[in-house]
Design a protein around this motif. Structure first.
Motif, PDB file in Angstrom:
ATOM      1  N   ARG A 108       1.942  -5.595  -0.492  1.00  0.00           N
ATOM      2  CA  ARG A 108       0.891  -5.990   0.451  1.00  0.00           C
ATOM      3  C   ARG A 108      -0.012  -4.825   0.826  1.00  0.00           C
ATOM      4  N   HIS A 109       0.507  -3.616   0.773  1.00  0.00           N
ATOM      5  CA  HIS A 109      -0.265  -2.454   1.212  1.00  0.00           C
ATOM      6  C   HIS A 109      -0.633  -1.530   0.058  1.00  0.00           C
ATOM      7  N   ALA A 110      -0.509  -2.028  -1.172  1.00  0.00           N
ATOM      8  CA  ALA A 110      -0.895  -1.237  -2.336  1.00  0.00           C
ATOM      9  C   ALA A 110      -2.412  -1.101  -2.391  1.00  0.00           C
ATOM     10  N   ARG A 111      -2.863   0.115  -2.684  1.00  0.00           N
ATOM     11  CA  ARG A 111      -4.286   0.405  -2.829  1.00  0.00           C
ATOM     12  C   ARG A 111      -4.458   1.270  -4.074  1.00  0.00           C
ATOM     13  N   GLY A 112      -4.904   0.685  -5.159  1.00  0.00           N
ATOM     14  CA  GLY A 112      -5.017   1.432  -6.396  1.00  0.00           C
ATOM     15  C   GLY A 112      -3.638   1.880  -6.863  1.00  0.00           C
ATOM     16  N   TYR A 115      -0.905   3.675  -1.667  1.00  0.00           N
ATOM     17  CA  TYR A 115      -0.695   2.706  -0.591  1.00  0.00           C
ATOM     18  C   TYR A 115      -1.589   3.050   0.599  1.00  0.00           C
ATOM     19  N   ASP A 116      -1.870   2.046   1.396  1.00  0.00           N
ATOM     20  CA  ASP A 116      -2.617   2.258   2.634  1.00  0.00           C
ATOM     21  C   ASP A 116      -1.612   2.660   3.712  1.00  0.00           C
ATOM     22  N   THR A 119      -1.959   1.674   7.533  1.00  0.00           N
ATOM     23  CA  THR A 119      -1.695   0.326   8.037  1.00  0.00           C
ATOM     24  C   THR A 119      -0.302  -0.186   7.685  1.00  0.00           C
TER      25      THR A 119
END
Length: 237
Positions: A108-112, A115-116, A119
């Motif tokens: 859910r918090h993966a970014r590229g 991770y974010d 948040t």
């Protein structure tokens, strides 16, 4: 202290052939993560001591020396290498902590490729636990993500597995969680090796020496401290 006098008097009676005042209490401070992992064999050894009762005080490894200063314990598993007055310090090894999370939370918090972190919910053991915040500071995260608190070593790991938040978990508590995919490693380079020491009274009675041998025997499973570890400001009780 009064506790030292009891131990000395008991040893003197034994040396004079009068028998000791059995059993004698040996209070020890140990952090919860150690108690839940490598320290367990000490309990098995102590079960065979008919002349001694082991009393454990669960305390954060950064603060356990406070019990020594007050004379409340004869020894402590601590992250502080500086000996308290009247005590000696013996290295035990290092506990490795890894940043892990449940797969669904991480997804859910993966970014590229990352991770974010700002948040993604995080866990802490108690108000003294700064392991997670240390990682966030290293990553340049400003502010505090949504934080839950679980002040139990076993409950803490259960909360991570349940997806309540990510956290730094002792390598020894993970079992096959990473291999099975039950948990995912968030950032390999962000592990923490927390050095542990056995601080114990210099009063070398047979009971205290026997206790030290049991602690060192159990600590043989810890990682060697091969380099200057990253500081663990505020560890885990």
């Amino acid at each position: 202290t009064a506790r030292q006098m009891v131990l000395l008097q008991d040893q003197l009676r034994t040396d004079l052939g009068e028998g000791g005042s059995s059993p004698v209490d040996l209070p020890v401070a140990v952090n919860a993560d150690s108690l839940a992992t490598w320290f367990a064999p000490v309990l098995e050894v102590a079960a065979g001591w008919e002349d001694t009762r082991l009393h454990l005080e669960v305390e954060d490894e950064e603060y356990s020396t406070d019990h020594l200063r007050r004379g409340g314990v004869v020894g402590a598993v601590t992250a502080d290498p500086e000996p308290v007055a009247g005590c000696r310090t013996e290295p035990l090894g290092a506990m490795r902590y890894l940043p892990v999370a449940a797969p669904a939370l991480a997804s859910r918090h993966a970014r590229g490729r990352g991770y974010d972190w700002a948040t993604m919910p995080v866990l802490r053991f108690n108000a003294k636990d700064d392991l997670q915040q240390g990682v966030l500071r290293d990553l340049g995260v400003v502010g505090t993500p949504p934080t839950s608190q679980v002040p139990s070593s076993e409950g803490f790991v259960a909360a991570v597995r349940a997806g309540l938040g990510w956290a730094m978990v002792p390598e020894a508590q993970l079992g096959d969680d990473l291999e099975s995919g039950r948990l995912v490693l968030l950032r390999r380079r962000e592990h923490r090796d927390v050095p542990l020491y056995w601080q114990v009274w210099t009063l070398g009675t047979p009971r205290i020496l026997r206790l030290g041998e049991a602690v060192h025997g159990a600590a043989a499973v810890l990682r060697p401290v091969r380099h200057t570890p990253l500081p663990a400001v505020g560890g885990r009780a």
